[in-house]
Scaffold this motif. Structure first.
Motif, short mmCIF file in Angstrom:
data_model
loop_
_atom_site.label_atom_id
_atom_site.label_comp_id
_atom_site.label_asym_id
_atom_site.label_seq_id
_atom_site.Cartn_x
_atom_site.Cartn_y
_atom_site.Cartn_z
N HIS A 6 0.86 -1.18 0.00
CA HIS A 6 0.00 0.00 0.00
C HIS A 6 0.89 1.23 0.00
O HIS A 6 1.58 1.50 0.98
CB HIS A 6 -0.91 0.00 1.23
CG HIS A 6 -1.85 -1.15 1.25
ND1 HIS A 6 -3.14 -1.06 0.78
CD2 HIS A 6 -1.69 -2.44 1.63
CE1 HIS A 6 -3.73 -2.24 0.89
NE2 HIS A 6 -2.86 -3.09 1.42
N SER A 7 0.89 1.97 -1.12
CA SER A 7 1.72 3.16 -1.23
C SER A 7 1.08 4.14 -2.19
O SER A 7 0.79 3.79 -3.33
CB SER A 7 3.12 2.80 -1.72
OG SER A 7 3.87 3.96 -1.98
N ASN A 8 0.89 5.36 -1.73
CA ASN A 8 0.35 6.41 -2.60
C ASN A 8 1.47 7.28 -3.17
O ASN A 8 1.21 8.18 -3.94
CB ASN A 8 -0.63 7.28 -1.83
CG ASN A 8 -1.90 6.54 -1.52
OD1 ASN A 8 -2.29 5.64 -2.24
ND2 ASN A 8 -2.53 6.88 -0.41
N GLN A 9 2.70 7.04 -2.78
CA GLN A 9 3.82 7.85 -3.24
C GLN A 9 4.61 7.18 -4.36
O GLN A 9 5.70 7.63 -4.70
CB GLN A 9 4.78 8.14 -2.06
CG GLN A 9 4.25 9.14 -1.07
CD GLN A 9 3.27 8.50 -0.10
OE1 GLN A 9 3.35 7.31 0.19
NE2 GLN A 9 2.33 9.29 0.38
N ARG B 299 6.38 4.48 -4.37
CA ARG B 299 7.67 4.01 -3.88
C ARG B 299 7.53 2.62 -3.29
O ARG B 299 6.52 2.30 -2.67
CB ARG B 299 8.20 4.95 -2.80
CG ARG B 299 8.53 6.31 -3.32
CD ARG B 299 9.06 7.17 -2.23
NE ARG B 299 9.33 8.49 -2.77
CZ ARG B 299 9.54 9.55 -2.05
NH1 ARG B 299 9.52 9.47 -0.74
NH2 ARG B 299 9.79 10.70 -2.62
N VAL B 300 8.59 1.84 -3.45
CA VAL B 300 8.64 0.49 -2.90
C VAL B 300 9.98 0.30 -2.22
O VAL B 300 11.03 0.53 -2.83
CB VAL B 300 8.45 -0.57 -4.00
CG1 VAL B 300 8.64 -1.97 -3.46
CG2 VAL B 300 7.10 -0.44 -4.65
N THR C 101 15.14 2.32 -1.76
CA THR C 101 13.75 2.57 -2.15
C THR C 101 13.70 2.82 -3.65
O THR C 101 14.44 3.65 -4.17
CB THR C 101 13.19 3.79 -1.41
OG1 THR C 101 13.27 3.54 0.00
CG2 THR C 101 11.75 4.03 -1.79
N LEU D 203 1.12 -3.39 -6.23
CA LEU D 203 1.13 -2.07 -5.59
C LEU D 203 -0.29 -1.52 -5.63
O LEU D 203 -0.92 -1.47 -6.68
CB LEU D 203 2.10 -1.13 -6.32
CG LEU D 203 2.33 0.19 -5.63
CD1 LEU D 203 3.10 -0.03 -4.33
CD2 LEU D 203 3.11 1.13 -6.52
N HIS E 203 -2.89 1.65 -4.71
CA HIS E 203 -3.03 3.09 -4.45
C HIS E 203 -4.44 3.36 -3.96
O HIS E 203 -5.40 2.76 -4.46
CB HIS E 203 -2.87 3.89 -5.75
CG HIS E 203 -1.47 4.06 -6.19
ND1 HIS E 203 -1.09 5.11 -6.98
CD2 HIS E 203 -0.36 3.35 -5.98
CE1 HIS E 203 0.19 5.02 -7.24
NE2 HIS E 203 0.66 3.94 -6.65
#
Length: 141
Positions: A52-55, A57-58, A95, A128, A130
């Motif tokens: 879970h990432s809204n930016q 990035r992993v 990252t 991923l 969003h």
């Protein structure tokens, strides 16, 4: 005269699997010419993990054995969805940016400064997620 044995279909698959195993444990050529087996694995993201990432990035964490591989001039080159990422890494934790929503296939390769591949990691498939502003729940009163 040497006779070659015919391998069954099962025998060929076993030979191929053994070759893939040996390729992941390829020798690392140090500056002194000493051959040391190198192991490279992706620890995070895990296989099938939903991130879970809204930016976009992993966080990536790798297992590199022996840890002295970076001191011998080796670098990590990442491949995401079959495309080589532009930056090579010299650390086992970093990252990745510009990773967009959906299913992704990630693989790491340990390469020399000249670009020769020493070993590659197994492929990791992850997802991923969003948050979307289109699916907000109605406020509860």
């Amino acid at each position: 005269m040497i006779r070659l044995m015919r391998l069954s279909r099962h025998g060929w698959w076993c030979l191929l699997a053994f070759g893939c195993f040996v390729a992941t444990m390829a020798p690392c050529e140090a500056a002194a010419g000493v051959h040391v087996p190198v192991l490279l694995r992706i620890l995070t993201p895990r296989v099938g993990e939903m991130i879970h990432s809204n930016q976009d990035r992993v966080a990536v964490r790798l297992l590199v054995l022996p840890p002295s591989a970076f001191q011998k001039g080796l670098q990590i080159r990442m491949t995401l969805d079959g495309k080589i990422r532009p930056h090579v890494r010299t650390r086992a934790s970093f990252t990745m940016t510009h990773v967009y929503r959906g299913k992704h296939v990630l693989q790491a390769a340990l390469v020399t400064k000249r670009g020769r591949i020493v070993t590659v990691s197994p492929v990791v498939v992850f997802y991923l997620w969003h948050a979307s502003h289109l699916f907000h729940a109605a406020p509860i009163h």
